[in-house]
Design a protein around this motif. Structure first.
Motif, PDB file in Angstrom:
ATOM      1  N   GLY A  86       0.784  -1.144  -0.153  1.00 29.55           N
ATOM      2  CA  GLY A  86      -0.053  -0.030   0.024  1.00 29.55           C
ATOM      3  C   GLY A  86       1.062   1.264  -0.047  1.00 29.55           C
ATOM      4  N   LYS A  87       2.241   1.249  -0.173  1.00 34.48           N
ATOM      5  CA  LYS A  87       2.938   2.342  -0.013  1.00 34.48           C
ATOM      6  C   LYS A  87       3.775   2.390  -1.217  1.00 34.48           C
ATOM      7  N   GLU A  88       4.243   3.542  -1.645  1.00 36.93           N
ATOM      8  CA  GLU A  88       5.264   3.747  -2.712  1.00 36.93           C
ATOM      9  C   GLU A  88       6.669   3.121  -2.570  1.00 36.93           C
ATOM     10  N   ARG A  89       7.087   2.812  -3.557  1.00 38.88           N
ATOM     11  CA  ARG A  89       8.808   2.394  -3.645  1.00 38.88           C
ATOM     12  C   ARG A  89       9.472   3.709  -3.131  1.00 38.88           C
ATOM     13  N   GLU A  90      10.437   3.238  -2.151  1.00 32.80           N
ATOM     14  CA  GLU A  90      11.339   4.101  -1.638  1.00 32.80           C
ATOM     15  C   GLU A  90      12.741   3.641  -1.602  1.00 32.80           C
ATOM     16  N   GLY A  91      13.735   4.557  -1.753  1.00 30.29           N
ATOM     17  CA  GLY A  91      15.183   4.269  -1.583  1.00 30.29           C
ATOM     18  C   GLY A  91      15.666   3.711  -0.218  1.00 30.29           C
ATOM     19  N   VAL A  92      16.502   2.964  -0.139  1.00 33.93           N
ATOM     20  CA  VAL A  92      17.102   2.351   0.985  1.00 33.93           C
ATOM     21  C   VAL A  92      18.514   2.722   1.169  1.00 33.93           C
ATOM     22  N   LEU A  93      19.183   2.351   0.087  1.00 33.60           N
ATOM     23  CA  LEU A  93      20.724   2.462   0.061  1.00 33.60           C
ATOM     24  C   LEU A  93      21.144   2.004  -1.279  1.00 33.60           C
ATOM     25  N   CYS A  94      22.412   2.550  -1.572  1.00 37.94           N
ATOM     26  CA  CYS A  94      22.786   2.653  -2.955  1.00 37.94           C
ATOM     27  C   CYS A  94      24.511   2.660  -2.777  1.00 37.94           C
ATOM     28  N   ILE A  95      25.060   1.854  -3.631  1.00 33.47           N
ATOM     29  CA  ILE A  95      26.656   1.821  -3.896  1.00 33.47           C
ATOM     30  C   ILE A  95      26.974   2.400  -5.318  1.00 33.47           C
ATOM     31  N   SER A  96      27.805   3.260  -5.035  1.00 29.62           N
ATOM     32  CA  SER A  96      28.251   4.198  -6.581  1.00 29.62           C
ATOM     33  C   SER A  96      29.209   3.116  -7.314  1.00 29.62           C
ATOM     34  N   SER A  97      29.478   3.507  -8.633  1.00 33.53           N
ATOM     35  CA  SER A  97      30.230   2.689  -9.171  1.00 33.53           C
ATOM     36  C   SER A  97      31.797   2.742  -8.749  1.00 33.53           C
ATOM     37  N   GLY A  98      31.909   3.500  -7.857  1.00 35.60           N
ATOM     38  CA  GLY A  98      33.271   3.840  -7.075  1.00 35.60           C
ATOM     39  C   GLY A  98      33.210   3.119  -5.923  1.00 35.60           C
ATOM     40  N   ASP A  99      32.115   2.440  -5.426  1.00 35.46           N
ATOM     41  CA  ASP A  99      31.942   1.727  -4.168  1.00 35.46           C
ATOM     42  C   ASP A  99      31.637   2.504  -3.070  1.00 35.46           C
ATOM     43  N   ARG A 100      31.109   3.829  -3.093  1.00 33.43           N
ATOM     44  CA  ARG A 100      30.802   4.385  -2.215  1.00 33.43           C
ATOM     45  C   ARG A 100      29.430   4.485  -1.621  1.00 33.43           C
ATOM     46  N   PRO A 101      28.970   3.862  -0.594  1.00 31.80           N
ATOM     47  CA  PRO A 101      27.457   3.872  -0.118  1.00 31.80           C
ATOM     48  C   PRO A 101      26.905   5.164   0.104  1.00 31.80           C
ATOM     49  N   THR A 102      25.674   5.282  -0.177  1.00 32.04           N
ATOM     50  CA  THR A 102      24.820   6.487   0.184  1.00 32.04           C
ATOM     51  C   THR A 102      23.486   5.912   0.756  1.00 32.04           C
ATOM     52  N   TYR A 103      23.194   6.360   1.955  1.00 30.57           N
ATOM     53  CA  TYR A 103      21.817   5.986   2.760  1.00 30.57           C
ATOM     54  C   TYR A 103      20.978   6.962   2.242  1.00 30.57           C
ATOM     55  N   PHE A 104      19.640   6.297   1.832  1.00 32.98           N
ATOM     56  CA  PHE A 104      18.704   7.002   1.634  1.00 32.98           C
ATOM     57  C   PHE A 104      17.384   6.944   2.792  1.00 32.98           C
ATOM     58  N   ALA A 105      17.481   6.026   3.555  1.00 36.38           N
ATOM     59  CA  ALA A 105      16.621   5.717   4.575  1.00 36.38           C
ATOM     60  C   ALA A 105      17.589   5.571   5.789  1.00 36.38           C
ATOM     61  N   ASN A 106      17.414   6.710   6.843  1.00 34.94           N
ATOM     62  CA  ASN A 106      17.874   6.932   8.124  1.00 34.94           C
ATOM     63  C   ASN A 106      17.794   5.534   8.988  1.00 34.94           C
ATOM     64  N   SER A 107      16.483   4.919   8.763  1.00 34.94           N
ATOM     65  CA  SER A 107      16.196   3.994   9.631  1.00 34.94           C
ATOM     66  C   SER A 107      16.909   2.605   9.559  1.00 34.94           C
ATOM     67  N   VAL A 108      17.682   2.430   8.308  1.00 34.61           N
ATOM     68  CA  VAL A 108      18.661   1.473   8.183  1.00 34.61           C
ATOM     69  C   VAL A 108      20.211   1.578   8.592  1.00 34.61           C
ATOM     70  N   LYS A 109      20.281   2.779   8.958  1.00 35.72           N
ATOM     71  CA  LYS A 109      21.971   3.080   9.366  1.00 35.72           C
ATOM     72  C   LYS A 109      22.170   2.256  10.619  1.00 35.72           C
ATOM     73  N   GLY A 110      23.179   1.699  10.354  1.00 32.69           N
ATOM     74  CA  GLY A 110      23.821   0.756  11.389  1.00 32.69           C
ATOM     75  C   GLY A 110      23.386  -0.539  11.517  1.00 32.69           C
ATOM     76  N   ARG A 111      22.306  -1.034  10.524  1.00 29.91           N
ATOM     77  CA  ARG A 111      21.770  -2.113  10.499  1.00 29.91           C
ATOM     78  C   ARG A 111      22.031  -2.691   8.871  1.00 29.91           C
ATOM     79  N   PHE A 112      21.864  -1.999   7.756  1.00 32.93           N
ATOM     80  CA  PHE A 112      21.926  -2.684   6.592  1.00 32.93           C
ATOM     81  C   PHE A 112      23.439  -1.932   5.978  1.00 32.93           C
ATOM     82  N   THR A 113      24.031  -2.876   5.331  1.00 37.74           N
ATOM     83  CA  THR A 113      25.307  -2.540   4.614  1.00 37.74           C
ATOM     84  C   THR A 113      25.133  -2.992   2.990  1.00 37.74           C
ATOM     85  N   ILE A 114      25.808  -2.317   2.333  1.00 37.47           N
ATOM     86  CA  ILE A 114      25.789  -2.850   0.653  1.00 37.47           C
ATOM     87  C   ILE A 114      27.342  -2.747   0.222  1.00 37.47           C
ATOM     88  N   SER A 115      27.321  -3.974  -0.602  1.00 38.23           N
ATOM     89  CA  SER A 115      28.766  -4.200  -1.269  1.00 38.23           C
ATOM     90  C   SER A 115      28.503  -4.611  -2.526  1.00 38.23           C
TER      91      SER A 115
END
Length: 123
Positions: free
Chosen positions: A41-70
């Protein structure tokens, strides 16, 4: 050109899951890869991204400290490690690719999408 997510499932609160986003038909190493979620029932929203240079960007503050990307360019796969899962993390998780260095924040900026994998956090 295809992205395929896997690794979803049912997990208890506090548990962990590792999602995979495997690409075929193109090489991921020149793409930013984002993970998005869509709860019922909700819209799609960003969680986390990794750039082509391997830098992570967190879109959701709620996952900081819990989710990682590689990424593993040799396997042409990006991973989302999810720890300390909560009921509110329940959603369909999608990966998406955008050619270039940076991590776009918005859904419409990504050109390639996977079909999604379901994550349910429940006791």
């Amino acid at each position: 050109v295809q992205l395929v997510e896997s690794g979803g499932g049912l997990v208890q609160p506090g548990g962990s899951l590792k999602l995979s986003c495997a690409a075929s038909g193109f090489s991921l190493d020149s793409y930013a890869i984002g993970w998005f979620l869509q709860a019922p029932g909700k819209e799609r929203e960003g969680v986390l991204c990794i750039s082509s240079g391997d830098r992570p960007t967190y879109f959701a503050n709620s996952v900081k400290g819990r989710f990682t990307i590689s990424r593993d360019n040799g396997q042409n796969t990006v991973y989302l490690q999810m720890n300390s899962l909560k009921a509110e993390d329940t959603a369909v998780y999608y990966c998406a690719a955008d050619w270039g260095e940076g991590c776009p924040e918005y859904v419409y900026e990504y050109g390639y999408w996977g079909q999604g994998t379901h994550v349910t956090v429940s006791s």
